[in-house]
Design a protein around this motif. Sequence first.
Motif, short mmCIF file in Angstrom:
data_model
loop_
_atom_site.label_atom_id
_atom_site.label_comp_id
_atom_site.label_asym_id
_atom_site.label_seq_id
_atom_site.Cartn_x
_atom_site.Cartn_y
_atom_site.Cartn_z
N CYS A 119 -7.79 3.45 2.12
CA CYS A 119 -6.47 4.08 2.03
C CYS A 119 -6.39 5.01 0.82
O CYS A 119 -5.84 6.10 0.91
N ARG B 16 -8.36 8.17 1.62
CA ARG B 16 -7.65 8.98 2.62
C ARG B 16 -6.50 9.75 1.96
O ARG B 16 -6.30 10.94 2.22
N GLU B 17 -5.76 9.11 1.08
CA GLU B 17 -4.63 9.78 0.43
C GLU B 17 -5.11 10.83 -0.58
O GLU B 17 -4.50 11.89 -0.70
N SER C 140 0.02 4.20 0.83
CA SER C 140 -0.31 5.14 1.89
C SER C 140 0.79 5.10 2.95
O SER C 140 1.08 4.05 3.51
N TYR D 129 -3.05 1.12 -3.66
CA TYR D 129 -3.48 1.07 -2.27
C TYR D 129 -4.10 -0.28 -1.96
O TYR D 129 -4.70 -0.91 -2.81
N CYS E 51 0.83 -1.20 0.00
CA CYS E 51 0.00 0.00 0.00
C CYS E 51 0.87 1.26 0.00
O CYS E 51 1.79 1.39 0.80
#
Length: 198
Positions: A180, A183-184, A157, A175, A155
């Motif tokens: 994830c 979120r990124e 992230s 990801y 991942c």
Amino acid sequence: MTSQAALLGSSVHDAAQRAADLLAVLLPPAGPRNHRLSPGRAGQRAAVIEVLRAHGEPEPIEISAAGLDSLRRAAFELREVFTAGDVTAAADTINGLLAGRAHPPRLTTHGGASGWHLHVDSSDDAPWGEWFLTSSCLALAVLLAERQSLPAGICASPSCGRPFVNVGRGAARRYCSATCGTRERVAAHRAAGRAVRR
């Protein structure tokens, strides 16, 4: 060791996912969300057994200190497949790992305890590390050949770093999950908004 997971059909993905899940507990990534276990901690053996059980390993699952060390070494080597920058590097890594450790393919039922499935380790009683490395490489090799792309990844992230398996068609994932990735993207959007306001 004896795994009931077959290496044909949908079980190829299962074996590759088992590899990702074991890497996550044997070589936990750094980061604030992944402090739960580190190599050598008392709970690691229990976590490995939990993953094996979840993936169909028959009871009793007994892993000695030497067996745990061999699983860690295998995980460290397998991580190179998960971190490969392109499909050629992944293929070269898998080929190198199989060349040094795989035995001729053989079908086994583990004495009738499971359906017929393919193994490339030395025997049904092979050491844990040998079994993990060879069965994982075989599954990842099949995924790479079927998809003609990276079979797995780590991942992207910074707060995650979890290993994952690429199973869909199309571009390789960055990801491990939609969570994830979202979120990124949100963090990048916010950072871009702050940069514009400056």
